[in-house]
Scaffold this active site. Structure first.
Site, short mmCIF file in Angstrom:
data_model
loop_
_atom_site.label_atom_id
_atom_site.label_comp_id
_atom_site.label_asym_id
_atom_site.label_seq_id
_atom_site.Cartn_x
_atom_site.Cartn_y
_atom_site.Cartn_z
N ASP A 95 -6.37 -21.63 27.65
CA ASP A 95 -6.30 -22.60 26.56
C ASP A 95 -6.84 -21.94 25.31
O ASP A 95 -7.66 -21.02 25.36
CB ASP A 95 -7.12 -23.86 26.87
CG ASP A 95 -6.76 -25.02 25.97
OD1 ASP A 95 -5.66 -25.00 25.35
OD2 ASP A 95 -7.56 -25.97 25.85
N GLY A 96 -6.36 -22.43 24.18
CA GLY A 96 -6.85 -22.00 22.88
C GLY A 96 -7.23 -23.23 22.08
O GLY A 96 -6.70 -24.32 22.31
N GLU B 237 -4.02 -19.57 21.55
CA GLU B 237 -3.28 -19.80 22.80
C GLU B 237 -2.69 -18.49 23.31
O GLU B 237 -2.82 -18.15 24.49
CB GLU B 237 -2.16 -20.82 22.58
CG GLU B 237 -2.62 -22.21 22.19
CD GLU B 237 -3.15 -23.06 23.33
OE1 GLU B 237 -3.26 -22.57 24.47
OE2 GLU B 237 -3.45 -24.23 23.08
N ASP C 253 -1.51 -25.39 28.41
CA ASP C 253 -1.03 -26.60 27.74
C ASP C 253 -0.28 -26.27 26.46
O ASP C 253 0.04 -27.17 25.68
CB ASP C 253 -2.18 -27.57 27.47
CG ASP C 253 -3.22 -27.05 26.50
OD1 ASP C 253 -3.05 -25.96 25.92
OD2 ASP C 253 -4.24 -27.74 26.31
N HIS D 83 -5.79 -32.09 27.65
CA HIS D 83 -6.73 -33.22 27.57
C HIS D 83 -6.30 -34.38 28.45
O HIS D 83 -6.45 -35.54 28.09
CB HIS D 83 -6.93 -33.66 26.12
CG HIS D 83 -7.25 -32.52 25.21
ND1 HIS D 83 -8.49 -31.90 25.20
CD2 HIS D 83 -6.48 -31.85 24.32
CE1 HIS D 83 -8.47 -30.91 24.32
NE2 HIS D 83 -7.26 -30.85 23.78
N ASP E 68 -10.52 -25.35 27.96
CA ASP E 68 -10.73 -25.96 26.64
C ASP E 68 -12.21 -25.91 26.27
O ASP E 68 -12.55 -25.57 25.13
CB ASP E 68 -10.22 -27.40 26.64
CG ASP E 68 -10.43 -28.06 25.28
OD1 ASP E 68 -9.78 -27.62 24.31
OD2 ASP E 68 -11.25 -28.99 25.20
#
Length: 149
Positions: free
Chosen positions: A9-10, A51, A73, A128, A138
């Site tokens: 994740d970024g 990302e 994501d 999320h 995250d």
């Protein structure tokens, strides 16, 4: 080849702004599961750059060619690869279909050779939404961008 699960994740505070990325690498052998968390950040960046950087750093951490299930994501990353957009940009001299320059070319040029080294299957998950590894990545990314605020 070893089978590896990678989660990435970024995150960015402002876009552009300080950013961070996080990744978890999982390897199972018999009953034993090994996990490694890695993360990093930059003072001035964008969410899409973070990302991509998470994916690049995770794949770069592998010491040999592997079969990888990569979960993220980021529709930007997943769609650019699975729908072949990045390969079209590359063929057109890093230009998009509308003729405008492609973004993040430096990172795509780092990622594409890694995708030739490893056999990577991309898996998109909604961010999320309670996926435990996505949530952990995250948290790592947010932790990193707070260091650069």
């Amino acid at each position: 080849m070893k089978h590896i699960e990678i989660y990435t994740d970024g995150a960015c505070s402002g876009n552009p702004g300080p950013g961070g990325w996080g990744a978890i690498l999982r390897f199972r052998t018999g009953e034993k599961v090994y996990e490694k968390e890695i993360s990093g950040g930059e003072a001035g960046t964008t969410n899409n750059r973070m990302e991509l950087t998470g994916v690049i750093e995770a794949l770069s951490a592998l010491k040999e060619p592997c079969n990888v299930l990569l979960t993220t994501d980021s529709k930007y990353v997943v769609d650019s690869i699975t729908k072949g957009w990045v390969y079209g940009w590359q063929r057109k001299g890093w230009r998009k279909a509308d003729g405008k320059p492609a973004l993040n070319v430096d990172l795509w040029q780092q990622l594409l050779p890694l995708l030739q080294t490893h056999t990577v299957t991309f898996n998109w998950v909604k961010g999320h939404a309670g996926h435990p590894y996505n949530e952990r990545c995250d948290a790592l990314a947010v932790q990193e961008y707070t260091k650069h605020k």
